[in-house]
Write a protein that holds these residues in place. Structure first.
Motif, PDB file in Angstrom:
ATOM      1  N   THR A 167       0.913  -1.236   0.117  1.00 40.81           N
ATOM      2  CA  THR A 167       0.012   0.096  -0.085  1.00 40.81           C
ATOM      3  C   THR A 167       0.924   1.326  -0.043  1.00 40.81           C
ATOM      4  O   THR A 167       0.369   2.182  -0.109  1.00 40.81           O
ATOM      5  CB  THR A 167      -1.036   0.059   1.166  1.00 40.81           C
ATOM      6  OG1 THR A 167       0.039  -0.071   2.412  1.00 40.81           O
ATOM      7  CG2 THR A 167      -1.771  -1.230   1.305  1.00 40.81           C
ATOM      8  N   SER A 424      -1.859  -7.556   3.232  1.00 39.42           N
ATOM      9  CA  SER A 424      -1.595  -6.018   3.169  1.00 39.42           C
ATOM     10  C   SER A 424      -0.182  -5.687   3.644  1.00 39.42           C
ATOM     11  O   SER A 424       0.063  -5.622   4.595  1.00 39.42           O
ATOM     12  CB  SER A 424      -2.812  -5.133   3.957  1.00 39.42           C
ATOM     13  OG  SER A 424      -4.003  -5.710   3.423  1.00 39.42           O
ATOM     14  N   GLU A 428      -4.120  -0.617   5.479  1.00 42.47           N
ATOM     15  CA  GLU A 428      -5.231  -0.626   4.369  1.00 42.47           C
ATOM     16  C   GLU A 428      -6.341  -0.426   4.713  1.00 42.47           C
ATOM     17  O   GLU A 428      -7.001  -0.886   5.700  1.00 42.47           O
ATOM     18  CB  GLU A 428      -5.264  -2.008   3.755  1.00 42.47           C
ATOM     19  CG  GLU A 428      -6.177  -2.349   2.678  1.00 42.47           C
ATOM     20  CD  GLU A 428      -6.058  -1.459   1.593  1.00 42.47           C
ATOM     21  OE1 GLU A 428      -6.766  -0.356   1.444  1.00 42.47           O
ATOM     22  OE2 GLU A 428      -5.235  -1.808   0.391  1.00 42.47           O
ATOM     23  N   GLN A 432      -6.815   5.299  -0.802  1.00 44.73           N
ATOM     24  CA  GLN A 432      -5.023   5.678  -0.690  1.00 44.73           C
ATOM     25  C   GLN A 432      -5.188   7.205  -0.054  1.00 44.73           C
ATOM     26  O   GLN A 432      -4.126   7.291   0.778  1.00 44.73           O
ATOM     27  CB  GLN A 432      -4.880   5.782  -2.286  1.00 44.73           C
ATOM     28  CG  GLN A 432      -3.168   5.960  -2.169  1.00 44.73           C
ATOM     29  CD  GLN A 432      -2.415   4.704  -1.423  1.00 44.73           C
ATOM     30  OE1 GLN A 432      -2.924   3.476  -1.807  1.00 44.73           O
ATOM     31  NE2 GLN A 432      -1.649   4.956  -0.648  1.00 44.73           N
ATOM     32  N   ASN A 435      -5.395   6.233   3.536  1.00 43.33           N
ATOM     33  CA  ASN A 435      -4.011   5.329   3.771  1.00 43.33           C
ATOM     34  C   ASN A 435      -2.946   6.077   4.071  1.00 43.33           C
ATOM     35  O   ASN A 435      -2.205   5.921   4.885  1.00 43.33           O
ATOM     36  CB  ASN A 435      -3.723   4.318   2.703  1.00 43.33           C
ATOM     37  CG  ASN A 435      -4.519   3.240   2.577  1.00 43.33           C
ATOM     38  OD1 ASN A 435      -5.281   2.691   3.298  1.00 43.33           O
ATOM     39  ND2 ASN A 435      -4.523   2.414   1.258  1.00 43.33           N
TER      40      ASN A 435
END
Length: 533
Positions: A167, A424, A428, A432, A435
């Motif tokens: 991520t 992940s 997560e 985004q 995140n």
């Protein structure tokens, strides 16, 4: 994606340990998945899952703690299974996994970050093929990962691995002492030439008033010998796709001897060394600890490290610097501008670890069901954060930890609990922006700094070319070539300026003869095969 792995030989007994990977416990070809209401299989099974033992002081029993109980109380009861965790030392994970695979005793769900290791298992016939079982039991899983991530687990056109999803794709950043810039009235450097001139000013004027000032801190570490992002400033921006794929097949922060412009980057570092601008003991500081100490003690004006390196609690570089030098300030900068006025940064590919299922496993279907269960956003949220209102509070859509997961049976031995939430690689939250906000919140006291560093680290981001065909020559020669690259860089950086060109040609020829040419030739062959040329 590049394939940078040590040469590994898997015992032929992997094949002897292989058994049929036909699903057991399925009923009439069907099994309950998270997306169905089918009842749990009547046959109780035990699913073994690898877990890294990081040796963190005070860590709980890795097979009996808050997280393993949650997994067994939820997935286990739903699927009439017991999930048993098999601990593997993090520092020896490849060696240990090789032994377990050779003995036919590897956990049903095993994993590694090393693509070459997976490739060797595929070549030996040691892994279960997952295309059909993913289609039948992994709808949530495949939707979460998507083709862009799943493709990294394909070998010879077939799915042999379930890659985790990374991520955070940022790689590194260049940091500079802003208080030194301010003291000298200098602007933030945005080109390699400006950066060099700034380092000269740091040396001559010593704004930190320290003994043994080091304008540019550098450590040559054999594990990933290279020049950081310096080569970005000298690599032509107009490389064709084939040149990009075959001449820069690995991360730019590693030595890419065939890449156009890499010789100029070496000359740049040589010039800095001979001007007394970089760490004098860079070649012997193989673990980077001396560099960390120099930064913490206020001797270093600029350096490159992980995008979030200064803000991490270990080694606590920024915190130690602030303690030792009140008023010291570090900021990320973008000095490696190329001929297109861009500041490209080679970051990570979107895949994290390679999750594999040995062909000897009798629980291939259950293993995929486990990963499919884990892909549920609610499960991911719990495994990464714990219980809301107890272990974290949701603030503006971002979980804020309360500190309960730092000790005891809830201790997370690694950020985001990724040893248990193996799908992940990073926080997560399904978005985004969320995140990024959550990532920044993970650096108490440096939230704004981390958010800015992530932004800088993702400016003009790109990743290496994706190869669906692994490079066997690289797997064979990688360890030797890495060691040779470290020796070459050490010699070239300290050489007399007038001798760099001829020495570069001599050493690169030696590198090519000792395996470099074979690796490059195979990249060319694989590129053409992959693109039907």
């Amino acid at each position: 994606m590049c394939i940078s792995v040590a040469a590994l030989t898997i015992a032929s007994s992997i094949l002897a340990g292989c058994q049929s990977n036909s699903p057991s416990g399925a009923q009439d070809g069907k099994a309950s998945t998270q997306d169905s209401k089918a009842s749990a299989p009547k046959e109780h099974r035990t699913l073994t899952v690898e877990v890294f033992d990081r040796g963190k002081p005070g860590q709980p029993d890795l097979n009996n703690n808050f997280w393993t109980k949650y997994i067994n109380d939820n997935f286990g009861k739903q699927f009439n299974a017991t999930v048993k965790f098999v601990s593997v030392p993090r520092a020896q994970e490849v060696d240990k996994l090789n032994v377990l695979m050779a003995a036919g005793e590897a956990p049903d769900i095993s994993y590694t970050y090393n693509q070459g290791v997976v490739y060797n298992y595929v070549q030996q016939g040691g892994l279960a093929e997952l295309d059909s079982v993913l289609k039948q039991y992994g709808p949530t899983l495949t939707k979460y990962l998507g083709d862009d991530v799943l493709k990294y687990g394909k070998f010879n056109g077939k799915q042999y691995s379930v890659p985790g999803k990374r991520t955070v794709l940022a790689g590194s950043n260049t940091f500079i002492r802003k208080d030194w810039l301010d003291k000298l009235g200098l602007p933030v450097p945005t080109t390699s030439e400006q950066f060099y001139n700034t380092m000269v000013a740091f040396k001559e004027k010593n704004p930190g008033n320290v003994t043994g000032v080091i304008p540019y801190g550098y450590s040559l570490q054999p594990q990933n010998p290279g020049l950081g992002y310096v080569p970005e400033a000298f690599k032509p921006s107009n490389l064709t796709e084939e040149q990009f794929a075959t001449l820069q097949p690995q991360a730019i922060w590693q030595a890419n001897w065939s890449m156009p412009g890499f010789d100029k980057a070496v000359q740049y570092m040589n010039k800095m060394y001979n001007a007394g601008l970089i760490s004098p003991n860079f070649a012997t500081d193989k673990d980077g600890k001396l560099l960390d100490a120099d930064i913490s003690n206020g001797k270093v004006g600029a350096f490159q490290t992980n995008w979030d390196g200064p803000y991490r609690t270990a080694p606590g570089t920024y915190a130690n610097l602030a303690k030792n030098v009140p008023g010291a300030e570090l900021i990320p900068i973008d000095p490696w501008q190329n001929d297109a006025s861009k500041h490209p940064k080679n970051g990570y590919s979107p895949n994290g670890m390679y999750i594999i299922i040995p062909k000897s496993s009798k629980n291939v279907d259950l293993a995929i069901q486990y990963l499919n269960w884990m892909a549920d956003p609610k499960v991911t949220l719990f495994l990464q954060n714990g219980q809301e209102g107890v272990d974290y509070n949701m603030v503006n859509g971002v979980p804020k930890q309360t500190g309960t997961t730092n000790t005891g049976e809830k201790m997370m031995t690694v950020a985001n609990n990724l040893d248990y939430d193996i799908l992940s690689n990073g926080i997560e939250l399904g978005d985004q922006q969320k995140n990024n906000a959550a990532i920044s919140a993970g650096y108490p006291g440096y939230e704004k700094e981390a958010e800015n560093a992530l932004k800088v680290g993702m400016t003009d981001y790109y990743t290496t070319y994706f190869y669906s065909i692994p490079n066997a020559a690289d797997a064979k020669n990688n360890a030797e070539l890495r060691n040779l690259s470290a020796q070459m860089l050490a010699k070239l950086i300290v050489a007399k300026p007038a001798e760099v060109d001829s020495l570069y040609k001599t050493l690169v020829q030696q590198y090519m003869t000792q395996g470099g040419q074979a690796v490059q030739d195979e990249y060319v062959k694989n590129y053409k095969a992959q693109n039907g040329k």
